[in-house]
Design a protein around this motif. Sequence first.
Motif, PDB file in Angstrom:
ATOM      1  N   VAL A   1       0.991  -1.234   0.073  1.00 29.12           N
ATOM      2  CA  VAL A   1      -0.007   0.160   0.100  1.00 29.12           C
ATOM      3  C   VAL A   1       0.820   1.251   0.086  1.00 29.12           C
ATOM      4  CG1 VAL A   1      -1.923   1.253   1.331  1.00 29.12           C
ATOM      5  CG2 VAL A   1      -1.837  -1.271   1.340  1.00 29.12           C
ATOM      6  N   SER A   2       2.093   1.226   0.745  1.00 24.98           N
ATOM      7  CA  SER A   2       2.976   2.391   0.906  1.00 24.98           C
ATOM      8  C   SER A   2       3.401   2.874  -0.508  1.00 24.98           C
ATOM      9  CB  SER A   2       4.054   2.057   1.903  1.00 24.98           C
ATOM     10  OG  SER A   2       3.439   1.867   3.242  1.00 24.98           O
ATOM     11  N   ARG A   3       3.563   1.885  -1.128  1.00 24.76           N
ATOM     12  CA  ARG A   3       4.008   2.374  -2.754  1.00 24.76           C
ATOM     13  C   ARG A   3       3.046   3.398  -3.461  1.00 24.76           C
ATOM     14  NH1 ARG A   3       5.560  -3.062  -2.065  1.00 24.76           N
ATOM     15  NH2 ARG A   3       7.853  -3.335  -2.194  1.00 24.76           N
ATOM     16  N   PHE A   4       2.017   3.440  -3.304  1.00 25.24           N
ATOM     17  CA  PHE A   4       1.016   4.056  -3.768  1.00 25.24           C
ATOM     18  C   PHE A   4       0.410   5.387  -2.683  1.00 25.24           C
ATOM     19  CE2 PHE A   4       0.803   0.134  -5.761  1.00 25.24           C
ATOM     20  CZ  PHE A   4       1.464   0.353  -7.104  1.00 25.24           C
ATOM     21  N   ALA A   5       0.811   5.353  -1.611  1.00 27.28           N
ATOM     22  CA  ALA A   5       0.343   6.331  -0.644  1.00 27.28           C
ATOM     23  C   ALA A   5       1.137   7.083   0.144  1.00 27.28           C
ATOM     24  CB  ALA A   5      -0.518   5.726   0.470  1.00 27.28           C
ATOM     25  N   SER A   6       0.953   8.433   0.161  1.00 27.60           N
ATOM     26  CA  SER A   6       1.834   9.390   1.032  1.00 27.60           C
ATOM     27  C   SER A   6       1.758   9.050   2.465  1.00 27.60           C
ATOM     28  CB  SER A   6       1.079  10.875   0.829  1.00 27.60           C
ATOM     29  OG  SER A   6      -0.112  10.863   1.345  1.00 27.60           O
ATOM     30  N   PRO A   7       2.715   9.399   3.092  1.00 30.77           N
ATOM     31  CA  PRO A   7       2.666   8.861   4.476  1.00 30.77           C
ATOM     32  C   PRO A   7       1.626   9.258   5.339  1.00 30.77           C
ATOM     33  CG  PRO A   7       4.935   9.908   3.913  1.00 30.77           C
ATOM     34  CD  PRO A   7       3.974  10.106   2.858  1.00 30.77           C
ATOM     35  N   ASP A   8       0.964  10.368   5.223  1.00 28.10           N
ATOM     36  CA  ASP A   8      -0.054  10.951   6.003  1.00 28.10           C
ATOM     37  C   ASP A   8      -1.387   9.861   5.683  1.00 28.10           C
ATOM     38  OD1 ASP A   8      -0.352  12.099   3.581  1.00 28.10           O
ATOM     39  OD2 ASP A   8      -2.191  12.991   4.026  1.00 28.10           O
ATOM     40  N   ILE A   9      -1.571   9.530   4.465  1.00 31.13           N
ATOM     41  CA  ILE A   9      -2.554   8.614   4.078  1.00 31.13           C
ATOM     42  C   ILE A   9      -2.204   7.339   4.716  1.00 31.13           C
ATOM     43  CG2 ILE A   9      -3.647   7.443   2.343  1.00 31.13           C
ATOM     44  CD1 ILE A   9      -4.668  10.079   2.424  1.00 31.13           C
ATOM     45  N   ILE A  10      -1.103   6.765   4.817  1.00 30.39           N
ATOM     46  CA  ILE A  10      -0.664   5.545   5.558  1.00 30.39           C
ATOM     47  C   ILE A  10      -1.010   5.663   6.974  1.00 30.39           C
ATOM     48  CG2 ILE A  10       1.101   3.962   6.190  1.00 30.39           C
ATOM     49  CD1 ILE A  10       0.169   3.340   3.542  1.00 30.39           C
ATOM     50  N   ASP A  11      -0.502   6.715   7.680  1.00 23.30           N
ATOM     51  CA  ASP A  11      -0.801   6.922   8.869  1.00 23.30           C
ATOM     52  C   ASP A  11      -2.272   7.091   9.577  1.00 23.30           C
ATOM     53  OD1 ASP A  11       1.816   7.451   9.464  1.00 23.30           O
ATOM     54  OD2 ASP A  11       1.724   9.703   9.539  1.00 23.30           O
ATOM     55  N   ARG A  12      -3.082   7.755   8.432  1.00 26.07           N
ATOM     56  CA  ARG A  12      -4.707   7.553   8.731  1.00 26.07           C
ATOM     57  C   ARG A  12      -5.103   6.154   8.299  1.00 26.07           C
ATOM     58  NH1 ARG A  12      -6.582  12.077   4.434  1.00 26.07           N
ATOM     59  NH2 ARG A  12      -8.682  10.740   4.974  1.00 26.07           N
ATOM     60  N   MET A  13      -4.638   5.364   7.645  1.00 24.70           N
ATOM     61  CA  MET A  13      -5.080   3.919   7.538  1.00 24.70           C
ATOM     62  C   MET A  13      -4.683   3.043   8.737  1.00 24.70           C
ATOM     63  SD  MET A  13      -4.404   3.073   3.484  1.00 24.70           S
ATOM     64  CE  MET A  13      -5.634   3.371   2.117  1.00 24.70           C
ATOM     65  N   GLN A  14      -3.475   3.578   9.253  1.00 28.19           N
ATOM     66  CA  GLN A  14      -2.995   2.604  10.248  1.00 28.19           C
ATOM     67  C   GLN A  14      -3.872   2.875  11.570  1.00 28.19           C
ATOM     68  OE1 GLN A  14       1.252   3.731  10.136  1.00 28.19           O
ATOM     69  NE2 GLN A  14       1.793   1.523  10.138  1.00 28.19           N
ATOM     70  N   GLN A  15      -4.419   4.252  11.668  1.00 28.72           N
ATOM     71  CA  GLN A  15      -4.907   4.765  12.997  1.00 28.72           C
ATOM     72  C   GLN A  15      -6.358   4.194  12.923  1.00 28.72           C
ATOM     73  OE1 GLN A  15      -4.997   8.900  12.864  1.00 28.72           O
ATOM     74  NE2 GLN A  15      -2.711   8.814  13.158  1.00 28.72           N
ATOM     75  N   THR A  16      -7.051   3.997  11.682  1.00 27.65           N
ATOM     76  CA  THR A  16      -8.358   3.157  11.528  1.00 27.65           C
ATOM     77  C   THR A  16      -8.260   1.864  11.268  1.00 27.65           C
ATOM     78  OG1 THR A  16      -8.192   3.925   9.028  1.00 27.65           O
ATOM     79  CG2 THR A  16      -9.313   5.541  10.528  1.00 27.65           C
ATOM     80  N   GLY A  17      -7.151   1.210  11.354  1.00 26.12           N
ATOM     81  CA  GLY A  17      -7.130  -0.283  11.369  1.00 26.12           C
ATOM     82  C   GLY A  17      -7.134  -0.801   9.878  1.00 26.12           C
ATOM     83  N   LEU A  18      -7.104  -0.013   8.920  1.00 25.18           N
ATOM     84  CA  LEU A  18      -7.388  -0.426   7.449  1.00 25.18           C
ATOM     85  C   LEU A  18      -5.824  -1.360   6.998  1.00 25.18           C
ATOM     86  CD1 LEU A  18      -9.539   1.359   7.487  1.00 25.18           C
ATOM     87  CD2 LEU A  18      -8.979   1.903   5.092  1.00 25.18           C
ATOM     88  N   VAL A  19      -4.857  -0.983   7.717  1.00 25.65           N
ATOM     89  CA  VAL A  19      -3.707  -1.672   7.407  1.00 25.65           C
ATOM     90  C   VAL A  19      -2.759  -1.764   8.639  1.00 25.65           C
ATOM     91  CG1 VAL A  19      -3.554  -0.719   5.106  1.00 25.65           C
ATOM     92  CG2 VAL A  19      -2.193   0.528   6.909  1.00 25.65           C
TER      93      VAL A  19
END
Length: 513
Positions: free
Chosen positions: A495-513
């Motif tokens: 997922v990180s290959r296509f997402a900015s760090p802030d999007i990854i952070d939001r995904m982690q905070q919401t349990g998506l990744v």
Amino acid sequence: MLLKFGENELDTGLCELRVGGQRRPVEPQVFDLLVYLARNRGRVVSRRELLDELWAGKVVTESTLSSRIKAARQAVGDSGQAQQCIATVHGRGYRFVAEVEVLEGGSVDTAVPLGAIAQGLSPSADRPTLAVLPFSFNAGSKSIEWLAQVLTEDISIQLARIPGFVVISRNSSGWYRGREYTIGQVGRELGVDYVVEGSVWELGDRLRVSVQLLETKGETFLWADRTEVPADRLGDFQDEVVREIVNRIEPELNRAELSSLRQRRPVDLGAWALYRQAHATLALRGWSEETFHESAGLLRQAIARDPELAFAHAYLALTLALGHLIGLVTDDNSLAEATAAAETAIALDAQDSDVLGYAGCAFADMGDLPRGIGLMQRAVELDPSNAQAHAALGAALMQSGNPQGIEEMRHGMRISPRDNRLAAWGGLFAALLLGFGKPDEAIEVAEHACRNDDKIFLPRVVLAVARMAAGNEDGARTALEDARRVRPHLSIADVSRFASPDIIDRMQQTGLV
């Protein structure tokens, strides 16, 4: 688009049927059947129309359609009584009778042919469009199969060089190889005005070459010719065929000077077959570590059989470079091998559009954007119908910050509406659109990319990222669930290959990744 009737939802973006909010697996043809009938609610759809639209020229029996209708009814709980969705109109066809609610825009009254290009990328309406269909040939003869493909490709290349015409990419035209079709069907599905088709048949020591030009609207013949030539004169005859076709298509093009067709050295047909098999491995079985490894292995075998087969070197370079870029090729030596393969391909044939397109894309994927862009620009100069080169050039330009790449990518997808790479191109295009601050366009492109191929995780990951960027957490979750269906061990690195760090952070905070 979400089409809802009763407790059923058809998600055309994810190609998913949900019943009571729960995903219900169905065969792709059953899903397509439900969507088509729902979109055409309010009218009777004939059995012939369904066969033409859903099977697009394949030879199938009426019982096949009946079995799919039965499966569709079972999938949505159609009892034929209180819960009826699909009504049989005896002697005429079927009608979707359930009330349909469109949840994300669109109109159920608008029929969208399944073969039409997504995103409204139909070929340009202001210029005549033409497709050169694969030439037929003697079954079982590898040499004649090769000659038929060469003739098809050379005619496409020469016609694409003529100003004022749009020639559909060979990858889309190639979809009709070995299939039953009508000229009108080709016109509708590819959006073309004219079709060139032909055949190469071996008759002893001679070859019979037949070529015809047809207009798709009325399915009418405009010109046809049949000639027998000695097998060793095929190269000379090709040039004559191209000139004659051009003269018949547009009278004012009689004065056009066509360069001689490029000469091809003899090839090892076994190596060529391995090269084609490597293409098919990724196209038919999806993208995974296994398929990239197998494709690279087939290409190495092809090169071992014929070290001068430039196509194989170039495609090996692209396979390794792309695989490394998206994390499916992890060998530490892969980039060095990809660089060497690309350089070898260019040294062997620097005047072949496919070779330059593959090698240029490989260099761009490895981070050498100037070299890659230069090679791909040359590729589209040599063959304006090379959709892969156009799409890859657009991606490289976008990576370099040049907004002209957006239209270049759209053009590559536009001229190849049947291409088996549309899902991959769409996924990459959507990811790059995010970088240009266009999340809504990225979502639309990614949704259509998902529809084009049910076996590739990339556009589904990008769709999740785009939806998250737009604040649609539930939509992002759904897209990631679909990505995991294709790639069960989907990782945060994927997922990180296509997402900015802030999007990854939001995904982690919401349990998506």
